[in-house]
Design a protein around this motif. Structure first.
Motif, mmCIF file in Angstrom:
data_model
loop_
_atom_site.group_PDB
_atom_site.id
_atom_site.type_symbol
_atom_site.label_atom_id
_atom_site.label_comp_id
_atom_site.label_asym_id
_atom_site.label_seq_id
_atom_site.Cartn_x
_atom_site.Cartn_y
_atom_site.Cartn_z
ATOM 1 N N HIS A 74 0.835 -1.199 0.000
ATOM 2 C CA HIS A 74 0.000 0.000 0.000
ATOM 3 C C HIS A 74 0.872 1.252 0.000
ATOM 4 C CE1 HIS A 74 -3.178 -2.796 0.893
ATOM 5 N NE2 HIS A 74 -2.592 -3.150 2.019
ATOM 6 N N ALA A 75 0.485 2.210 -0.783
ATOM 7 C CA ALA A 75 1.252 3.451 -0.845
ATOM 8 C C ALA A 75 1.271 4.153 0.504
ATOM 9 C CB ALA A 75 0.655 4.377 -1.907
ATOM 10 N N GLN A 76 0.217 3.952 1.316
ATOM 11 C CA GLN A 76 0.123 4.650 2.600
ATOM 12 C C GLN A 76 0.892 3.940 3.712
ATOM 13 O OE1 GLN A 76 -2.273 3.098 0.867
ATOM 14 N NE2 GLN A 76 -4.178 2.911 2.041
ATOM 15 N N ARG A 77 1.514 2.791 3.400
ATOM 16 C CA ARG A 77 2.269 2.068 4.412
ATOM 17 C C ARG A 77 3.455 2.903 4.896
ATOM 18 N NH1 ARG A 77 6.625 -1.307 4.972
ATOM 19 N NH2 ARG A 77 6.391 -3.048 6.423
ATOM 20 N N LEU A 78 3.688 2.897 6.202
ATOM 21 C CA LEU A 78 4.765 3.667 6.804
ATOM 22 C C LEU A 78 5.723 2.693 7.486
ATOM 23 C CD1 LEU A 78 5.827 6.523 7.556
ATOM 24 C CD2 LEU A 78 4.341 6.410 9.582
ATOM 25 N N PRO A 79 6.957 2.562 6.996
ATOM 26 C CA PRO A 79 7.890 1.608 7.597
ATOM 27 C C PRO A 79 8.151 1.912 9.067
ATOM 28 C CG PRO A 79 8.690 2.334 5.459
ATOM 29 C CD PRO A 79 7.521 3.219 5.809
ATOM 30 N N LEU A 80 8.305 0.854 9.849
ATOM 31 C CA LEU A 80 8.572 1.013 11.273
ATOM 32 C C LEU A 80 9.830 1.835 11.518
ATOM 33 C CD1 LEU A 80 8.159 0.368 14.264
ATOM 34 C CD2 LEU A 80 9.252 -1.858 13.853
ATOM 35 N N ALA A 81 10.878 1.611 10.740
ATOM 36 C CA ALA A 81 12.140 2.342 10.947
ATOM 37 C C ALA A 81 11.946 3.847 10.810
ATOM 38 C CB ALA A 81 13.192 1.850 9.952
ATOM 39 N N VAL A 82 11.056 4.256 9.900
ATOM 40 C CA VAL A 82 10.795 5.690 9.707
ATOM 41 C C VAL A 82 10.085 6.267 10.926
ATOM 42 C CG1 VAL A 82 9.530 7.363 8.311
ATOM 43 C CG2 VAL A 82 10.772 5.495 7.203
ATOM 44 N N SER A 83 9.070 5.565 11.412
ATOM 45 C CA SER A 83 8.348 6.046 12.587
ATOM 46 C C SER A 83 9.237 6.040 13.827
ATOM 47 C CB SER A 83 7.107 5.185 12.833
ATOM 48 O OG SER A 83 6.145 5.371 11.829
#
Length: 239
Positions: free
Chosen positions: A153-162
């Motif tokens: 999904h384009a809206q997925r946010l990787p854990l490392a970024v958060s």
């Protein structure tokens, strides 16, 4: 303490748009509702968290620090978005029970992949609310799996970024790992999720022990500044 209680009483009488009084601690509960959590486990998890929040010892710990600003995020697959319970100031049994009832009464609206980064990111959004002025900001992440590695999904946010964002914000991230399906999950949470001074991970084998584990976790993170001289900083597993 009396002055704080007066502030809380005044806030409760104000319109919903009014800002909360400053709390020493702002805590976001980030609860896993991905596909590996079945409906019965989800209900048990939210009910157990609600029970821990309204436990007299936990309420006393929140009162001891002058009250805690509480919010919650229910997360799963990025495609579903997240469910959020807005901030509430908890400074006594009535407020704790009110927030607990709202949490336990949530109808599940997310499932799918284990997008930990989306859950953590939503919690950080709440902590960046302009009305939030707490001196200690904490995210309490609970879940039973590792981040799903697929970018569907384009809206997925990787854990490392958060997680990098949490580090920039000075937020402490603690974990409660449900290890029944993955014996190494607690280590994964310590290495990839937990972050900040005094951060820690508690593990529980299944949701039947969730309430007791959540109670221990809340007592430790809410009262932590009073215990720092006795605790090692950094990540520590508590079993």
């Amino acid at each position: 303490m009396v002055f704080r209680s007066v502030l809380v009483a005044l806030w409760l009488s104000l319109p919903a748009s009014a800002e909360m009084p400053c709390a020493d601690v702002a805590l976001v509960l980030a609860i896993d509702a991905s596909g590996s959590i079945d409906p019965a486990e989800f209900s048990l998890q939210t009910a157990a968290t609600a029970r821990a929040l309204s436990d007299p010892e936990v309420v006393a710990a929140m009162q001891a620090v002058g009250g805690v600003a509480l919010a919650a995020v229910i997360w799963g697959d990025a495609a579903y978005g997240t469910q959020r319970l807005p901030w509430a100031m908890v400074d006594g049994p009535a407020q704790a029970q009110r927030f607990a009832a709202r949490l336990a009464g949530q109808t599940r609206a997310v499932a799918g992949n284990t997008d930990l980064g989306v859950g953590l990111g939503a919690a950080l959004d709440l902590l960046e609310d302009p009305g939030n002025c707490a001196s200690r900001r904490i995210v309490n992440v609970s879940g039973d799996g590792r981040e799903t590695p697929l970018f569907r999904h384009a809206q997925r946010l990787p854990l490392a970024v958060s997680r990098a964002r949490a580090e920039r914000m000075g937020v402490t991230v603690n974990g409660l790992a449900i290890t029944g399906q993955d014996a190494g999950l607690a280590g994964y949470y310590r290495d990839r999720v937990a972050l900040g001074q005094g951060s820690f991970v508690i593990e529980v084998s299944d949701t039947s022990g969730f309430a007791a584990a959540m109670k221990r976790k809340l007592l430790r993170e809410i009262g932590q500044p009073l215990q720092l001289s006795a605790l090692a900083t950094g990540h520590a597993a508590l079993r």
